[in-house]
Each structure stands twice: as C-alpha cells, then as structure tokens.
Enzyme design. Sequence first.
Site, PDB file in Angstrom:
ATOM      1  N   LEU A  53     -27.428  15.407  71.908  1.00 20.38           N
ATOM      2  CA  LEU A  53     -26.732  16.327  71.011  1.00 20.38           C
ATOM      3  C   LEU A  53     -27.700  17.135  70.159  1.00 20.38           C
ATOM      4  O   LEU A  53     -27.283  18.101  69.511  1.00 20.38           O
ATOM      5  CB  LEU A  53     -25.789  15.548  70.074  1.00 20.38           C
ATOM      6  CG  LEU A  53     -24.914  14.455  70.703  1.00 20.38           C
ATOM      7  CD1 LEU A  53     -24.025  13.823  69.643  1.00 20.38           C
ATOM      8  CD2 LEU A  53     -24.087  15.003  71.852  1.00 20.38           C
ATOM      9  N   TYR A 103     -29.709  32.230  70.949  1.00 25.85           N
ATOM     10  CA  TYR A 103     -29.204  30.855  70.953  1.00 25.85           C
ATOM     11  C   TYR A 103     -28.545  30.528  72.284  1.00 25.85           C
ATOM     12  O   TYR A 103     -28.821  29.489  72.900  1.00 25.85           O
ATOM     13  CB  TYR A 103     -28.215  30.659  69.805  1.00 25.85           C
ATOM     14  CG  TYR A 103     -27.518  29.316  69.819  1.00 25.85           C
ATOM     15  CD1 TYR A 103     -28.224  28.146  69.591  1.00 25.85           C
ATOM     16  CD2 TYR A 103     -26.141  29.229  70.055  1.00 25.85           C
ATOM     17  CE1 TYR A 103     -27.589  26.911  69.591  1.00 25.85           C
ATOM     18  CE2 TYR A 103     -25.497  28.003  70.054  1.00 25.85           C
ATOM     19  CZ  TYR A 103     -26.215  26.844  69.828  1.00 25.85           C
ATOM     20  OH  TYR A 103     -25.583  25.624  69.846  1.00 25.85           O
ATOM     21  N   LYS A 107     -29.565  27.717  75.247  1.00 24.47           N
ATOM     22  CA  LYS A 107     -28.648  26.683  75.728  1.00 24.47           C
ATOM     23  C   LYS A 107     -28.462  26.793  77.241  1.00 24.47           C
ATOM     24  O   LYS A 107     -28.394  25.780  77.943  1.00 24.47           O
ATOM     25  CB  LYS A 107     -27.303  26.801  75.006  1.00 24.47           C
ATOM     26  CG  LYS A 107     -27.286  26.222  73.609  1.00 24.47           C
ATOM     27  CD  LYS A 107     -27.442  24.709  73.637  1.00 24.47           C
ATOM     28  CE  LYS A 107     -27.205  24.074  72.291  1.00 24.47           C
ATOM     29  NZ  LYS A 107     -27.339  22.599  72.323  1.00 24.47           N
ATOM     30  N   ASN A 132     -16.584  26.153  68.854  1.00 24.32           N
ATOM     31  CA  ASN A 132     -16.948  25.877  67.462  1.00 24.32           C
ATOM     32  C   ASN A 132     -16.241  24.617  66.995  1.00 24.32           C
ATOM     33  O   ASN A 132     -15.016  24.500  67.125  1.00 24.32           O
ATOM     34  CB  ASN A 132     -16.553  27.063  66.568  1.00 24.32           C
ATOM     35  CG  ASN A 132     -17.289  28.329  66.944  1.00 24.32           C
ATOM     36  OD1 ASN A 132     -18.494  28.407  66.822  1.00 24.32           O
ATOM     37  ND2 ASN A 132     -16.555  29.319  67.427  1.00 24.32           N
ATOM     38  N   PRO A 281      15.324  -1.191  30.992  1.00 26.49           N
ATOM     39  CA  PRO A 281      16.310  -2.286  31.126  1.00 26.49           C
ATOM     40  C   PRO A 281      17.681  -1.875  30.594  1.00 26.49           C
ATOM     41  O   PRO A 281      17.800  -1.263  29.535  1.00 26.49           O
ATOM     42  CB  PRO A 281      15.681  -3.405  30.285  1.00 26.49           C
ATOM     43  CG  PRO A 281      14.203  -3.140  30.347  1.00 26.49           C
ATOM     44  CD  PRO A 281      14.078  -1.644  30.348  1.00 26.49           C
ATOM     45  N   GLY A 282      18.704  -2.203  31.362  1.00 27.66           N
ATOM     46  CA  GLY A 282      20.081  -1.919  30.973  1.00 27.66           C
ATOM     47  C   GLY A 282      20.546  -0.512  31.268  1.00 27.66           C
ATOM     48  O   GLY A 282      21.744  -0.205  31.118  1.00 27.66           O
TER      49      GLY A 282
END
Length: 369
Positions: A53, A103, A107, A132, A281-282
């Site tokens: 890679l 580039y 490659k 990409n 509560p309640g």
Amino acid sequence: MKVLVTGAGGFLGRNLVAELQNRGFEDILEYDVDTGESLLEEYARECGFVFHLAGVNRPSDEKEFMKGNCGFTRHLLGLLEKHSNTVPFLFSSSIQAELGNPYGLSKRAAEEVVLDYGRKSGVPVYIYRLANLFGKWSRPNYNTVVATYCHNIARGLDIQINNPDAELHLCYVDDVVEEFLRALDAAPTRKGGYCAVSVSYRIKLGELAEKIRGFSECRGNLSVPDMSDSFTRKLYATYLSFLPEDGFSYPLKMNADNRGSFTEFLRTPERGQVSINVAKPGITKGNHWHHTKNEKFLVVKGEAVIRFRKVGSREVFEYRVSGKKLEAMDIPVGYTHSITNTGDTDLVTVMWASEPFDPDKPDTYFMEV
C-alpha cells in the site's frame, strides 16, 4: 500467516491493520517510511502475503512519484525474488493510472512491474485501481476532499468548492479492506484485467458539501440522516470521526416544570421521534389520545402505572412497569392513556412516537383516563 503491510501507518494501512488484528492475525509485519531497510528485507523473507500500500502522492518534487511508486515496488519485488518467496502480492494502484499526470504515470509503471513479476514467477498478483477513498483516520488537506470537508465543517470553518458540478468517484475504506481480505483468501473480485472493489459511489462536489453541511445541522434539528442509504451511512460515520475531541456532546432543550421534564432526543420524518420523559413522585402525565399517532413507552428508572381507556368506554386497563424489569409498552390509537409515578424517585421513561410533534397538527386530544 505472517502478513506484510507496506504503508501500514497511512490511511488505508491503518484501517487494514486494525481489521487484520480484529480477525485474529498476530503476525502483521508493518512497514512504513521510517522502517529500516534491514527490517524490510527480513519481512520480505518471512511473509506469507504482501499488501503493498506504500506510495507517494504529494511530493515536493514530481520526480519522487516514479521513485516512490514504481521504484520502491520494483525494490520490494526484488527482495521477494532474492529470498525465493513466491507469496501472493496485492498492489494498491489508483484510477489515476488511466490518466497521463505524473502520479498516474508512476502508478501505471508500477502496475507493469507487478504484472511482469506475476508472469515470470507464476505467483498470484492482485492489482486494485482504487477510487478516492474516504473514512475514519483519513487526513484533511491530504488524503481526500471528503476528509477536508468533514474536518472543516465539523469545526465551523469555510470550505472551498472550485467546481460544484465536478463528479467524484469514491470508495469507503471499510469496503476496500473487506475486498482486500477476500484477496487474502484467494477470492478477489475481478473486473477486466484488474481486481475491483465492488461497491463505489459517484457524487458531485457541491452535493457532497451539502450532505456534510446537513450532518452538522443534525444536532440543532435533532434529525438523523437516512441510514437506509449506504453512502449516507458511511459518509456520516466519516463525518463523526472528524468531530473535535472536545465536541462529542451537545445540549438538548429540556422542557422542565414542577412535574418533571420532557426532552426531545431524535426526530426523523419516516421513523418518528424519541423523547425522554421525567416525572416526579406522584405525578401523572398524559391523559390524552391520538387518531393516528402511536407510541411506545419504556420505563428505564423508577416505578409507574400506565392506564388505558378506549374512547367511548368506561373500562380502565392498568399495567404496572418498573425500571428493574424493562418491558416496552405499545400505546394504541383510540385509547386515552396516562402514566403515573408510583415510586419515591424520579420516573424516567423513553418515549417513541410514530411522527415528530407538529404544533399545527398535534393529533393529541385531552381526555382523562
């Protein structure tokens, strides 16, 4: 098996190494730019598979393209030949290899070296012309425009859009890693004379920017992106990976009074709304019914009684629920209903409604149970 990964410290390499570790690989030979030559030769002698890679994509001198991409590939293959190590060889190339830029030319030259090596040695070689890439651990202003946009938008910074109609060809890094592991099992996806990642996406630059901007607005409008769309799901995961480390949390609006509080958590147009209800509560909340809107209640703390009465009937049904034994409660339409805190601590209930609250069409009608 000892697996050699060149470029192990890069974006793709880090993701691949992490998944190899997840799958139980313990002998991962990680090579990167700061690894010594003697260690590389040792790795070339011992490895049972090569993920190549490593490469150069943003040098200060264009001459470095050919040296870093083609030259290093030839050197690595030479080390394998030196030690008669005929192991499968995977090379990560680029769709730029189809173009004539420096580039891409480097490659393409590296591809030819790999193909020639495969023909002469008879070993399997897998060449992937990758689009990409995007995903976690990518670098803004280096790897991909996706990383740059996610990083900047997550921080409220400006982004640059030169041509909003320019089309991007994207691959998600996890999909690439999954395909690489298929190659490791000698079952790569083939496309013509190359190997391929079967899942990829195309999107215009302007649309990409708008999607990511939409992600940044989710906290304010409590929306959730459309997770049924695979690209949106992967892009949103990528965006979250770029949140600043002091910005993971965000406040919600608590509607509080002497009875407790009610706080909306998530809103979606197609999956409804999730809220957190706290009752002292309640205290009794509810005493209303709906035509179409339906709900689910889940008491996660405290004790309560949930009462129902069908509209037009006198019969009341009761369900006693507790955070000590979680059970979901469906709230059918056409039944007026209430929830009463019967304990001595705050009652906390997760409430789901089939549609987000709309003050113009609340579909909520007061009626005591």
